[in-house]
Design a protein around this motif. Sequence first.
Motif, mmCIF file in Angstrom:
data_model
loop_
_atom_site.group_PDB
_atom_site.id
_atom_site.type_symbol
_atom_site.label_atom_id
_atom_site.label_comp_id
_atom_site.label_asym_id
_atom_site.label_seq_id
_atom_site.Cartn_x
_atom_site.Cartn_y
_atom_site.Cartn_z
ATOM 1 N N GLU A 19 -17.027 7.078 4.677
ATOM 2 C CA GLU A 19 -16.220 7.300 5.872
ATOM 3 C C GLU A 19 -16.281 8.710 6.420
ATOM 4 N N VAL A 20 -17.248 9.476 5.906
ATOM 5 C CA VAL A 20 -17.348 10.860 6.355
ATOM 6 C C VAL A 20 -17.630 10.907 7.855
ATOM 7 N N LYS A 21 -18.511 10.012 8.313
ATOM 8 C CA LYS A 21 -18.858 9.987 9.741
ATOM 9 C C LYS A 21 -17.643 9.720 10.622
ATOM 10 N N SER A 22 -16.849 8.733 10.249
ATOM 11 C CA SER A 22 -15.690 8.425 11.091
ATOM 12 C C SER A 22 -14.643 9.544 10.993
ATOM 13 N N ASP A 23 -14.612 10.224 9.864
ATOM 14 C CA ASP A 23 -13.687 11.359 9.753
ATOM 15 C C ASP A 23 -14.128 12.521 10.632
ATOM 16 N N ILE A 24 -15.446 12.702 10.767
ATOM 17 C CA ILE A 24 -15.934 13.752 11.672
ATOM 18 C C ILE A 24 -15.497 13.415 13.095
ATOM 19 N N GLU A 25 -15.579 12.135 13.461
ATOM 20 C CA GLU A 25 -15.101 11.711 14.782
ATOM 21 C C GLU A 25 -13.609 11.999 14.944
ATOM 22 N N ARG A 26 -12.859 11.767 13.870
ATOM 23 C CA ARG A 26 -11.417 12.024 13.922
ATOM 24 C C ARG A 26 -11.143 13.510 14.156
ATOM 25 N N VAL A 27 -11.921 14.379 13.485
ATOM 26 C CA VAL A 27 -11.772 15.822 13.694
ATOM 27 C C VAL A 27 -12.078 16.171 15.155
ATOM 28 N N TYR A 28 -13.156 15.568 15.707
ATOM 29 C CA TYR A 28 -13.501 15.822 17.109
ATOM 30 C C TYR A 28 -12.398 15.311 18.040
ATOM 31 N N GLY A 29 -11.679 14.284 17.616
ATOM 32 C CA GLY A 29 -10.552 13.787 18.399
ATOM 33 C C GLY A 29 -9.467 14.855 18.542
ATOM 34 N N TYR A 30 -9.226 15.599 17.464
ATOM 35 C CA TYR A 30 -8.237 16.676 17.507
ATOM 36 C C TYR A 30 -8.805 17.936 18.158
ATOM 37 N N PHE A 31 -10.089 18.166 17.955
ATOM 38 C CA PHE A 31 -10.724 19.403 18.453
ATOM 39 C C PHE A 31 -11.981 19.049 19.249
ATOM 40 N N PRO A 32 -11.802 18.520 20.477
ATOM 41 C CA PRO A 32 -12.953 18.036 21.254
ATOM 42 C C PRO A 32 -14.026 19.109 21.470
ATOM 43 N N ARG A 33 -13.587 20.374 21.534
ATOM 44 C CA ARG A 33 -14.534 21.450 21.803
ATOM 45 C C ARG A 33 -15.601 21.583 20.706
ATOM 46 N N LEU A 34 -15.222 21.222 19.490
ATOM 47 C CA LEU A 34 -16.168 21.404 18.371
ATOM 48 C C LEU A 34 -17.388 20.503 18.509
ATOM 49 N N ARG A 35 -17.227 19.378 19.187
ATOM 50 C CA ARG A 35 -18.343 18.453 19.348
ATOM 51 C C ARG A 35 -19.472 19.091 20.178
ATOM 52 N N GLY B 209 -10.318 21.788 10.895
ATOM 53 C CA GLY B 209 -11.109 20.552 10.869
ATOM 54 C C GLY B 209 -11.773 20.334 9.527
ATOM 55 N N ARG B 210 -12.281 21.411 8.958
ATOM 56 C CA ARG B 210 -12.931 21.312 7.643
ATOM 57 C C ARG B 210 -11.921 20.874 6.577
ATOM 58 N N ALA B 211 -10.694 21.387 6.681
ATOM 59 C CA ALA B 211 -9.646 20.961 5.744
ATOM 60 C C ALA B 211 -9.389 19.460 5.888
#
Length: 244
Positions: free
Chosen positions: A118-134, A154-156
């Motif tokens: 689920e690492v991939k979907s978690d990366i998407e979740r981080v981008y959801g909170y921090f759209p700029r990081l994408r 996001g890393r946390a």
Amino acid sequence: EAAPLLQVNNIEVVYNDVILVLRGLSLTVPQGKIVALLGANGAGKSTTLKAISGLLRTEEGEVTRGEIRFGGERIDGIDPHLIVRRGIFQVMEGRRIIADMTCLENLRLGAFTRSDGEVKSDIERVYGYFPRLRERTGLAGYLSGGEQQMLAIGRALMARPKLILMDEPSMGLSPLLVKEVFGIIRRLNEELGITILLVEQNARMALSVASYAYVMEQGKVVLDGTAEALANNEDVKEFYLGGH
Ligand code: ATP
């Protein structure tokens, strides 16, 4: 009543076998809450977080008395990577992202304890909170201060922590970014149920998101109470809220 998620009981910390920095510090962080730890420079706030995350040992520091319990179990003296596995992740002061890796690589690093798919979907979740990081595909060292703070948070998140220890998230950020970062801290708590222990110089901001707070001086707690009570306390107003 269930045991609190985190309980620090009367701990002492020394650096290099000599300097006594924490002198009988106790605090409690209930499941699902945001708790703030306030105090002047050098009071021992960062040391407290490092004692909990185990990172103290990377700086020749040691808990020499007292105990730290997470979910009822002792964690003082355990390796930092095992503490991460149990669900505690510290976001260090000054952000400490890896400058010569990309944003995405930094995020993947946060998931180092995990082997699920689920690492991939978690990366998407981080981008959801921090759209700029994408959109930031270059090296993390070139990110602005605010973006680096977002990446550190996001890393946390990638570690799926139960408890995040946050050291001075407002440091070096413009007032607008401070607001944005604190808004996200609040959402992580409300939407993901993550418990947060927050060290902050910006007492006003900290008390606005926390439900409970502790004030430290010289290695101990000198005052604690609900965030509301502390925000109205005369001493806190004078020393930490700019006198009004
Ligand atoms: P600040 O906001 O300035 O970081 P703080 O409340 O977080 O302050 P700490 O960083 O925990 O305080 O430092 C508490 C005391 O411990 C200070 O006197 C500091 O000089 C000392 N100290 C911190 N880290 C070390 C270390 N690695 N070795 C020796 N002494 C240290």
